[in-house]
Design a protein around this motif. Structure first.
Motif, PDB file in Angstrom:
ATOM      1  N   ALA A  81      46.606  50.464  47.509  1.00 54.72           N
ATOM      2  CA  ALA A  81      46.010  51.727  47.969  1.00 54.72           C
ATOM      3  C   ALA A  81      45.580  52.600  46.795  1.00 54.72           C
ATOM      4  O   ALA A  81      44.543  53.269  46.856  1.00 54.72           O
ATOM      5  N   SER A  82      46.356  52.599  45.719  1.00 57.45           N
ATOM      6  CA  SER A  82      46.052  53.494  44.587  1.00 57.45           C
ATOM      7  C   SER A  82      44.852  52.993  43.776  1.00 57.45           C
ATOM      8  O   SER A  82      44.165  53.771  43.119  1.00 57.45           O
ATOM      9  N   GLY A  83      44.628  51.696  43.799  1.00 52.09           N
ATOM     10  CA  GLY A  83      43.459  51.139  43.120  1.00 52.09           C
ATOM     11  C   GLY A  83      43.825  50.238  41.959  1.00 52.09           C
ATOM     12  O   GLY A  83      44.901  50.354  41.375  1.00 52.09           O
ATOM     13  N   TYR A  84      42.924  49.350  41.662  1.00 51.93           N
ATOM     14  CA  TYR A  84      43.181  48.381  40.582  1.00 51.93           C
ATOM     15  C   TYR A  84      41.869  47.833  40.065  1.00 51.93           C
ATOM     16  O   TYR A  84      40.827  47.951  40.703  1.00 51.93           O
ATOM     17  N   ARG A  85      41.965  47.249  38.871  1.00 51.13           N
ATOM     18  CA  ARG A  85      40.783  46.670  38.229  1.00 51.13           C
ATOM     19  C   ARG A  85      41.038  45.190  37.987  1.00 51.13           C
ATOM     20  O   ARG A  85      42.152  44.811  37.598  1.00 51.13           O
ATOM     21  N   MET A  86      40.007  44.388  38.196  1.00 46.71           N
ATOM     22  CA  MET A  86      40.079  42.957  37.887  1.00 46.71           C
ATOM     23  C   MET A  86      39.045  42.683  36.805  1.00 46.71           C
ATOM     24  O   MET A  86      37.872  43.006  36.979  1.00 46.71           O
ATOM     25  N   THR A  87      39.498  42.118  35.693  1.00 50.49           N
ATOM     26  CA  THR A  87      38.604  41.910  34.553  1.00 50.49           C
ATOM     27  C   THR A  87      38.687  40.472  34.067  1.00 50.49           C
ATOM     28  O   THR A  87      39.787  39.915  33.958  1.00 50.49           O
ATOM     29  N   ILE A  88      37.529  39.902  33.769  1.00 51.52           N
ATOM     30  CA  ILE A  88      37.489  38.607  33.085  1.00 51.52           C
ATOM     31  C   ILE A  88      36.660  38.800  31.822  1.00 51.52           C
ATOM     32  O   ILE A  88      35.452  39.082  31.906  1.00 51.52           O
ATOM     33  N   ASN A  89      37.316  38.702  30.678  1.00 51.35           N
ATOM     34  CA  ASN A  89      36.583  38.781  29.415  1.00 51.35           C
ATOM     35  C   ASN A  89      36.014  37.403  29.102  1.00 51.35           C
ATOM     36  O   ASN A  89      36.714  36.393  29.225  1.00 51.35           O
ATOM     37  N   ASN A  90      34.768  37.389  28.715  1.00 50.03           N
ATOM     38  CA  ASN A  90      34.068  36.124  28.516  1.00 50.03           C
ATOM     39  C   ASN A  90      33.356  36.130  27.170  1.00 50.03           C
ATOM     40  O   ASN A  90      32.372  36.835  26.983  1.00 50.03           O
ATOM     41  N   GLY A  91      33.919  35.375  26.220  1.00 54.63           N
ATOM     42  CA  GLY A  91      33.249  35.241  24.928  1.00 54.63           C
ATOM     43  C   GLY A  91      33.569  36.366  23.961  1.00 54.63           C
ATOM     44  O   GLY A  91      34.276  37.328  24.273  1.00 54.63           O
ATOM     45  N   GLU A  92      33.023  36.197  22.772  1.00 46.81           N
ATOM     46  CA  GLU A  92      33.373  37.035  21.619  1.00 46.81           C
ATOM     47  C   GLU A  92      33.082  38.525  21.835  1.00 46.81           C
ATOM     48  O   GLU A  92      33.952  39.373  21.601  1.00 46.81           O
ATOM     49  N   ASP A  93      31.878  38.838  22.297  1.00 46.56           N
ATOM     50  CA  ASP A  93      31.520  40.250  22.423  1.00 46.56           C
ATOM     51  C   ASP A  93      32.361  40.963  23.478  1.00 46.56           C
ATOM     52  O   ASP A  93      32.498  42.196  23.443  1.00 46.56           O
ATOM     53  N   ALA A  94      32.911  40.207  24.415  1.00 43.48           N
ATOM     54  CA  ALA A  94      33.777  40.794  25.449  1.00 43.48           C
ATOM     55  C   ALA A  94      35.227  40.868  24.979  1.00 43.48           C
ATOM     56  O   ALA A  94      36.082  41.411  25.684  1.00 43.48           O
ATOM     57  N   GLY A  95      35.504  40.309  23.812  1.00 35.85           N
ATOM     58  CA  GLY A  95      36.861  40.364  23.275  1.00 35.85           C
ATOM     59  C   GLY A  95      37.800  39.318  23.855  1.00 35.85           C
ATOM     60  O   GLY A  95      39.019  39.497  23.832  1.00 35.85           O
ATOM     61  N   GLN A  96      37.234  38.226  24.374  1.00 34.58           N
ATOM     62  CA  GLN A  96      38.110  37.159  24.892  1.00 34.58           C
ATOM     63  C   GLN A  96      38.951  36.582  23.755  1.00 34.58           C
ATOM     64  O   GLN A  96      38.414  36.133  22.743  1.00 34.58           O
ATOM     65  N   GLU A  97      40.283  36.642  23.931  1.00 33.17           N
ATOM     66  CA  GLU A  97      41.207  36.169  22.891  1.00 33.17           C
ATOM     67  C   GLU A  97      41.738  34.777  23.197  1.00 33.17           C
ATOM     68  O   GLU A  97      42.013  34.003  22.295  1.00 33.17           O
ATOM     69  N   VAL A  98      41.930  34.511  24.463  1.00 37.96           N
ATOM     70  CA  VAL A  98      42.517  33.236  24.867  1.00 37.96           C
ATOM     71  C   VAL A  98      41.445  32.416  25.593  1.00 37.96           C
ATOM     72  O   VAL A  98      40.919  32.847  26.622  1.00 37.96           O
ATOM     73  N   ASP A  99      41.149  31.246  25.040  1.00 37.08           N
ATOM     74  CA  ASP A  99      40.059  30.431  25.588  1.00 37.08           C
ATOM     75  C   ASP A  99      40.538  29.548  26.728  1.00 37.08           C
ATOM     76  O   ASP A  99      40.444  28.312  26.680  1.00 37.08           O
ATOM     77  N   HIS A 100      41.090  30.187  27.738  1.00 35.62           N
ATOM     78  CA  HIS A 100      41.458  29.541  29.002  1.00 35.62           C
ATOM     79  C   HIS A 100      41.267  30.662  30.026  1.00 35.62           C
ATOM     80  O   HIS A 100      41.939  31.705  29.933  1.00 35.62           O
ATOM     81  N   ILE A 101      40.356  30.446  30.986  1.00 36.84           N
ATOM     82  CA  ILE A 101      39.993  31.527  31.916  1.00 36.84           C
ATOM     83  C   ILE A 101      41.235  32.221  32.463  1.00 36.84           C
ATOM     84  O   ILE A 101      42.203  31.570  32.846  1.00 36.84           O
ATOM     85  N   HIS A 102      41.169  33.541  32.495  1.00 33.73           N
ATOM     86  CA  HIS A 102      42.223  34.333  33.132  1.00 33.73           C
ATOM     87  C   HIS A 102      41.618  35.629  33.615  1.00 33.73           C
ATOM     88  O   HIS A 102      40.721  36.183  32.973  1.00 33.73           O
ATOM     89  N   MET A 103      42.131  36.096  34.743  1.00 31.17           N
ATOM     90  CA  MET A 103      41.703  37.382  35.284  1.00 31.17           C
ATOM     91  C   MET A 103      42.816  38.395  35.057  1.00 31.17           C
ATOM     92  O   MET A 103      43.971  38.128  35.393  1.00 31.17           O
ATOM     93  N   HIS A 104      42.467  39.529  34.450  1.00 24.29           N
ATOM     94  CA  HIS A 104      43.429  40.624  34.294  1.00 24.29           C
ATOM     95  C   HIS A 104      43.467  41.434  35.589  1.00 24.29           C
ATOM     96  O   HIS A 104      42.404  41.787  36.124  1.00 24.29           O
ATOM     97  N   LEU A 105      44.656  41.730  36.080  1.00 28.69           N
ATOM     98  CA  LEU A 105      44.844  42.686  37.174  1.00 28.69           C
ATOM     99  C   LEU A 105      45.558  43.891  36.583  1.00 28.69           C
ATOM    100  O   LEU A 105      46.671  43.763  36.046  1.00 28.69           O
TER     101      LEU A 105
END
Ligand code: 5GP
Ligand code: ZN
Length: 115
Positions: A81-105
Motif C-alpha cells: 500500500a505504501s509503494g515500492y520500486r522495481m529496478t533492473i540495472n542493465n549494463g555499465e551506464d546503468a551501474g550494473q555490478e553483478v552480471d546475473h539478472i536481478h530485480m531490486h525491490l
C-alpha cells in the motif's frame, strides 16, 4: 555459471538471507540495503543481463513472473500500500555490478525520485 556470485547464492555455495524461493527464482536481502526493504529477485537460470533474454514465450513468461514475484514479496514485506520500486540495472551506464539478472525491490520509506 562458474565465477558468478549470484549462481553461487542460488546454489547455496555463498551465504545469503533468503526470503523466497520457487522453481524459477530466489529472493534475498541485499547486503548493502538502500532502503528499509531492499530485496533482490534472482532467476535461478543465469542470464548476464536483459540483453540475453530471448523473445520466446519461456523467457517472456519468466520476466513477467519476476514482476509477480516482486509484487508478492512487496505484500509479504508490508509495502504494497505504501509503494515500492522495481529496478533492473542493465549494463555499465546503468551501474550494473553483478552480471546475473536481478530485480531490486525497494520500499519502506519515501524513495528518492530520479535515476
Ligand atoms: P546492480 O548494481 O548489479 O543492479 O546491483 C547489485 C546489488 O547486489 C547491489 O545492491 C549489491 O549490494 C548487491 N550484492 C552484491 N553482492 C551481493 C551478495 O553477495 N549478496 C547479496 N545479498 N547482495 C549482493
Ligand atoms: Zn549467474
Amino acid at each position: 555459471m562458474l565465477n558468478c556470485n549470484f549462481c553461487m547464492i542460488v546454489d547455496g555455495k555463498l551465504p545469503s538471507e533468503r526470503v523466497y524461493e520457487d522453481d524459477d527464482f530466489i529472493a534475498v536481502k541485499d547486503i548493502h540495503p538502500k532502503a528499509p526493504v531492499h530485496v533482490l529477485i534472482i532467476p535461478k537460470k543465469h542470464y548476464d543481463s536483459i540483453n540475453d533474454v530471448g523473445e520466446h514465450i519461456g523467457d517472456v513468461d519468466l520476466m513477467g513472473k519476476m514482476i509477480i514475484v516482486a509484487k508478492r514479496l512487496a505484500k509479504k514485506e508490508g509495502i504494497s500500500a505504501s509503494g515500492y520500486r522495481m529496478t533492473i540495472n542493465n549494463g555499465e551506464d546503468a551501474g550494473q555490478e553483478v552480471d546475473h539478472i536481478h530485480m531490486h525491490l525497494l520500499g519502506g520509506e519515501p524513495l528518492r525520485v530520479g535515476f
